[in-house]
Design an enzyme around this catalytic site. Structure first.
Site, short mmCIF file in Angstrom:
data_model
loop_
_atom_site.label_atom_id
_atom_site.label_comp_id
_atom_site.label_asym_id
_atom_site.label_seq_id
_atom_site.Cartn_x
_atom_site.Cartn_y
_atom_site.Cartn_z
N ASP A 276 -0.21 -4.37 14.53
CA ASP A 276 -0.79 -3.83 13.30
C ASP A 276 -2.18 -4.43 13.07
O ASP A 276 -3.19 -3.71 12.99
CB ASP A 276 0.21 -4.16 12.18
CG ASP A 276 -0.28 -4.01 10.75
OD1 ASP A 276 -1.45 -4.27 10.46
OD2 ASP A 276 0.56 -3.68 9.90
N ASN A 277 -2.26 -5.76 12.98
CA ASN A 277 -3.55 -6.40 12.67
C ASN A 277 -4.60 -6.03 13.72
O ASN A 277 -5.76 -5.81 13.40
CB ASN A 277 -3.39 -7.93 12.62
CG ASN A 277 -2.31 -8.38 11.65
OD1 ASN A 277 -1.35 -7.66 11.40
ND2 ASN A 277 -2.45 -9.58 11.11
N CYS B 21 -6.23 -2.06 13.20
CA CYS B 21 -7.64 -2.13 12.79
C CYS B 21 -8.55 -1.48 13.82
O CYS B 21 -9.61 -0.95 13.49
CB CYS B 21 -8.06 -3.57 12.54
SG CYS B 21 -7.26 -4.29 11.08
N LYS C 14 4.25 -7.49 14.87
CA LYS C 14 3.44 -7.19 13.69
C LYS C 14 1.99 -7.61 13.95
O LYS C 14 1.15 -6.79 14.23
CB LYS C 14 4.03 -7.86 12.44
CG LYS C 14 3.54 -7.20 11.14
CD LYS C 14 2.12 -7.58 10.80
CE LYS C 14 1.65 -7.10 9.46
NZ LYS C 14 0.26 -7.51 9.18
N GLN D 295 10.04 -5.31 8.72
CA GLN D 295 10.34 -5.45 7.28
C GLN D 295 11.79 -5.08 6.99
O GLN D 295 12.49 -5.79 6.26
CB GLN D 295 9.42 -4.52 6.45
CG GLN D 295 8.04 -5.08 6.18
CD GLN D 295 8.03 -6.16 5.10
OE1 GLN D 295 9.08 -6.63 4.63
NE2 GLN D 295 6.84 -6.59 4.72
N HIS E 142 0.82 -1.23 0.00
CA HIS E 142 0.00 0.00 0.00
C HIS E 142 0.85 1.28 0.00
O HIS E 142 1.55 1.56 0.98
CB HIS E 142 -0.90 0.02 1.23
CG HIS E 142 -1.65 -1.27 1.45
ND1 HIS E 142 -2.63 -1.69 0.59
CD2 HIS E 142 -1.54 -2.25 2.39
CE1 HIS E 142 -3.11 -2.87 1.00
NE2 HIS E 142 -2.46 -3.23 2.10
N HIS F 22 -7.54 -9.19 3.37
CA HIS F 22 -6.65 -8.72 2.30
C HIS F 22 -7.29 -8.73 0.92
O HIS F 22 -7.11 -7.80 0.14
CB HIS F 22 -5.37 -9.55 2.27
CG HIS F 22 -4.35 -8.99 1.33
ND1 HIS F 22 -3.56 -7.91 1.67
CD2 HIS F 22 -4.02 -9.31 0.04
CE1 HIS F 22 -2.77 -7.61 0.64
NE2 HIS F 22 -3.02 -8.44 -0.35
N GLU G 218 4.45 -9.33 4.21
CA GLU G 218 3.82 -8.54 5.27
C GLU G 218 2.61 -9.20 5.94
O GLU G 218 2.45 -9.13 7.15
CB GLU G 218 3.36 -7.20 4.63
CG GLU G 218 2.57 -6.28 5.53
CD GLU G 218 3.43 -5.37 6.39
OE1 GLU G 218 4.67 -5.48 6.32
OE2 GLU G 218 2.87 -4.56 7.14
P1 NAI Z 1 -6.34 -14.78 11.41
O1 NAI Z 1 -6.05 -16.09 10.81
O2 NAI Z 1 -5.71 -14.39 12.72
O3 NAI Z 1 -7.92 -14.57 11.59
C1 NAI Z 1 -8.89 -15.00 10.68
C2 NAI Z 1 -10.00 -15.65 11.50
O4 NAI Z 1 -11.12 -15.91 10.66
C3 NAI Z 1 -9.58 -16.97 12.13
O5 NAI Z 1 -9.75 -16.94 13.54
C4 NAI Z 1 -10.49 -18.00 11.46
O6 NAI Z 1 -10.85 -19.06 12.33
C5 NAI Z 1 -11.69 -17.15 11.06
N1 NAI Z 1 -12.48 -17.69 9.95
C6 NAI Z 1 -12.06 -18.37 8.85
N2 NAI Z 1 -13.10 -18.72 8.09
C7 NAI Z 1 -14.22 -18.26 8.71
C8 NAI Z 1 -15.60 -18.32 8.41
N3 NAI Z 1 -16.06 -18.96 7.31
N4 NAI Z 1 -16.47 -17.71 9.26
C9 NAI Z 1 -16.02 -17.09 10.37
N5 NAI Z 1 -14.72 -17.02 10.72
C10 NAI Z 1 -13.82 -17.60 9.89
O7 NAI Z 1 -5.94 -13.70 10.30
P2 NAI Z 1 -5.78 -12.11 10.53
O8 NAI Z 1 -4.36 -11.80 10.82
O9 NAI Z 1 -6.83 -11.65 11.44
O10 NAI Z 1 -6.04 -11.58 9.04
C11 NAI Z 1 -7.32 -11.65 8.42
C12 NAI Z 1 -7.21 -11.00 7.03
O11 NAI Z 1 -6.92 -9.61 7.17
C13 NAI Z 1 -6.10 -11.57 6.17
O12 NAI Z 1 -6.53 -11.56 4.82
C14 NAI Z 1 -4.97 -10.57 6.36
O13 NAI Z 1 -4.05 -10.61 5.30
C15 NAI Z 1 -5.74 -9.27 6.42
N6 NAI Z 1 -5.12 -8.13 7.09
C16 NAI Z 1 -5.67 -6.90 6.85
C17 NAI Z 1 -5.20 -5.77 7.45
C18 NAI Z 1 -5.80 -4.45 7.15
O14 NAI Z 1 -5.25 -3.43 7.54
N7 NAI Z 1 -6.91 -4.37 6.47
C19 NAI Z 1 -4.10 -5.83 8.42
C20 NAI Z 1 -3.60 -7.16 8.67
C21 NAI Z 1 -4.12 -8.26 8.04
#
Ligand code: NAI
Length: 434
Positions: A192-193, A197, A188, A367, A55, A303, A158
């Site tokens: 960040d996450n 958020c 991280k 990073q 980004h 993402h 990242e």
């Molecule tokens: P994570 O793996 O910690 O959390 C995802 C959660 O969703 C898990 O607990 C999982 O059990 C749950 N899940 C999976 N399928 C599901 C379903 N069908 N129904 C309900 N829950 C379900 O991953 P994290 O780190 O929270 O990242 C989530 C996404 O956000 C990723 O795509 C990541 O790349 C992205 N991301 C976005 C950021 C932003 O600023 N917008 C920052 C950091 C990560």
């Protein structure tokens, strides 16, 4: 191969505004600034040609200029079509770096931009390092330009979703270079996450809609790190939050935090706001759109844009889309309106400016340390996915304490012996979960 384009941004005249905001951000990014002080004079990244795909925001500009200060040459694209801040891109272009990024590009332009970053300068020297967010640059190199792989020393990734792709490649034996997983540094994903958020989700919904948050009901799909921050963000704004999960541990965590945990099919009827944070596909689908209240807001903070079934909204149901303003669209389903933000792409970067500088300084210090590590200690790494060692994770945190007035206790030798750690750390075993 296309002819050389030095850079492409929306509006070069935004550069001085961008520069002023970069200077403000620097004051909030002590981790990056102290790496500049520590490594700037010796230029350990000299010779590195880092192609970055992340980004193109003000915070990322501070990362780019840190890598340059450490001796690297850098080219840059954004990893999302809506996430570029045009003034940040303009400032980086004005400073002489090849950046290819603007807010609101299409998919074809997105790929073109990434492609431009693979070759440096008039001489078209190929990249020798990758810094990625989500894996689109990595995949382009591995799948479309495999002849470049031999010259690349390593990559740092990242985000959760990009990291999943890398572990899959490692498992299948198709990871051709060493990779460092930035996401799973504690400093991280647990910052960040989560705390990122917590700041940026509600900011995005407010900027997009100006809707009164307090008193509303929101459903947050997924209670991982991003879901935890998102649910907190909404709760802090006075929203009643319902969480959905597949994982019993995360579901129990949400319940213990005081959130209701329901199936989406149950919760959807009550929802004024639905946020997907699963990193998974097909979360909000036809049956959910049909069950939503009039004027419900639907957005995604994961993402990729496959958490919400945009194809059904845009095509299968029939075209009802009306643009309210860029990144805010109204659809009409069975007579009631659904407001979709950022076309289902990550909302905090599409409708607001992403996470604040201070938290991104933690991510980007990881990073920078990863790039340093892969560039200067290449021989230590096999074609596997690594996380940074704990002493570096602790270093990242340490660099951010003074700025916010944190005092740390220091172990004496008796205490250190009693809990079995060195006085100067690392303080926790690898299995500790924070
Ligand atoms: P994570 O793996 O910690 O959390 C995802 C959660 O969703 C898990 O607990 C999982 O059990 C749950 N899940 C999976 N399928 C599901 C379903 N069908 N129904 C309900 N829950 C379900 O991953 P994290 O780190 O929270 O990242 C989530 C996404 O956000 C990723 O795509 C990541 O790349 C992205 N991301 C976005 C950021 C932003 O600023 N917008 C920052 C950091 C990560």
């Amino acid at each position: 191969e296309t002819s050389y384009v030095k850079n492409k941004v929306k509006d070069p005249s935004l550069a001085s505004w961008g520069r002023k905001e970069i200077e403000l951000a620097e004051a909030e990014m002590p981790g990056l600034m102290s790496l500049r002080a520590e490594y700037g004079p010796s230029k350990p990244l000299a010779g590195a040609r880092i192609a970055g795909c992340l980004h193109m925001t003000i915070q990322t500009a501070v990362l780019i200029e840190t890598l340059i200060e450490l001796g690297a040459e850098v080219t840059w694209s954004s990893c999302n079509i809506f996430s570029t801040q045009d003034h940040a891109a303009a400032a980086i272009a004005a400073a002489g770096t090849s950046v290819y990024a603007w807010k609101g590009m299409n998919e074809e332009e997105f790929n073109w931009c990434i492609e431009q970053t693979l070759f440096f300068g008039e001489e078209r020297k190929p990249l020798n390092m990758i810094l990625d967010d989500g894996g689109d640059l990595t995949n382009m190199v591995f799948d479309k330009y495999p002849e470049l792989v031999a010259g690349i020393k390593g990559l740092s990734e990242e985000t959760t979703t990009g990291v999943h792709r890398l572990y899959e490649r490692m498992k299948n034996g198709t990871l051709p270079i060493p990779a460092i997983n930035i996401n799973d540094s504690v400093t991280k994903s647990k910052f960040d996450n989560k705390y990122g958020c917590r700041e940026s989700l509600v900011d995005a919904i407010r900027r997009a809609t100006d809707v009164m948050m307090a008193g509303k009901v929101a459903v947050v799909c997924g209670y991982g790190d991003v879901g935890k921050g998102s649910a907190d963000s909404l709760r802090n704004a006075g929203v009643r939050v319902i969480v959905t999960e597949i994982d019993p541990i995360c579901a129990l965590q949400a319940a213990m935090e005081g959130f209701e945990v329901k199936k989406l099919g149950t919760a959807i009827k009550e929802a004024d706001i639905v946020v997907t944070a699963t990193g998974n596909c097909n979360i909000v689908r036809e049956e959910h759109f049909r069950a939503l209240k009039d004027k419900a807001i639907v957005c995604n903070i994961g993402h990729f844009d496959n958490e919400i079934d945009m194809a059904w909204l845009n095509n299968a149901y029939g075209s009802t889309k009306i643009e309210i303003k860029p990144q805010v669209d109204k659809y009409t389903i069975d007579g009631s309106d659904v407001i979709v933000l950022a076309e289902g792409r990550l909302v905090n970067l599409g409708c607001a400016t992403g996470h604040p500088s201070f938290v991104m300084s933690n991510s980007f210090t990881n990073q920078t340390l990863a790039q340093l590590e892969l560039w200067t200690n290449t021989d230590k790494y096999e074609n596997k996915v690594y996380t940074l060692p704990k002493h570096l994770d602790e270093k990242v945190a340490r660099l951010h304490l003074a700025k916010i007035g944190v005092e740390l206790e220091v172990l004496d030798q008796d205490q250190a012996d009693y809990i079995g750690v060195p006085v100067e750390g690392p303080f926790k075993a690898e299995y500790y979960r924070y």
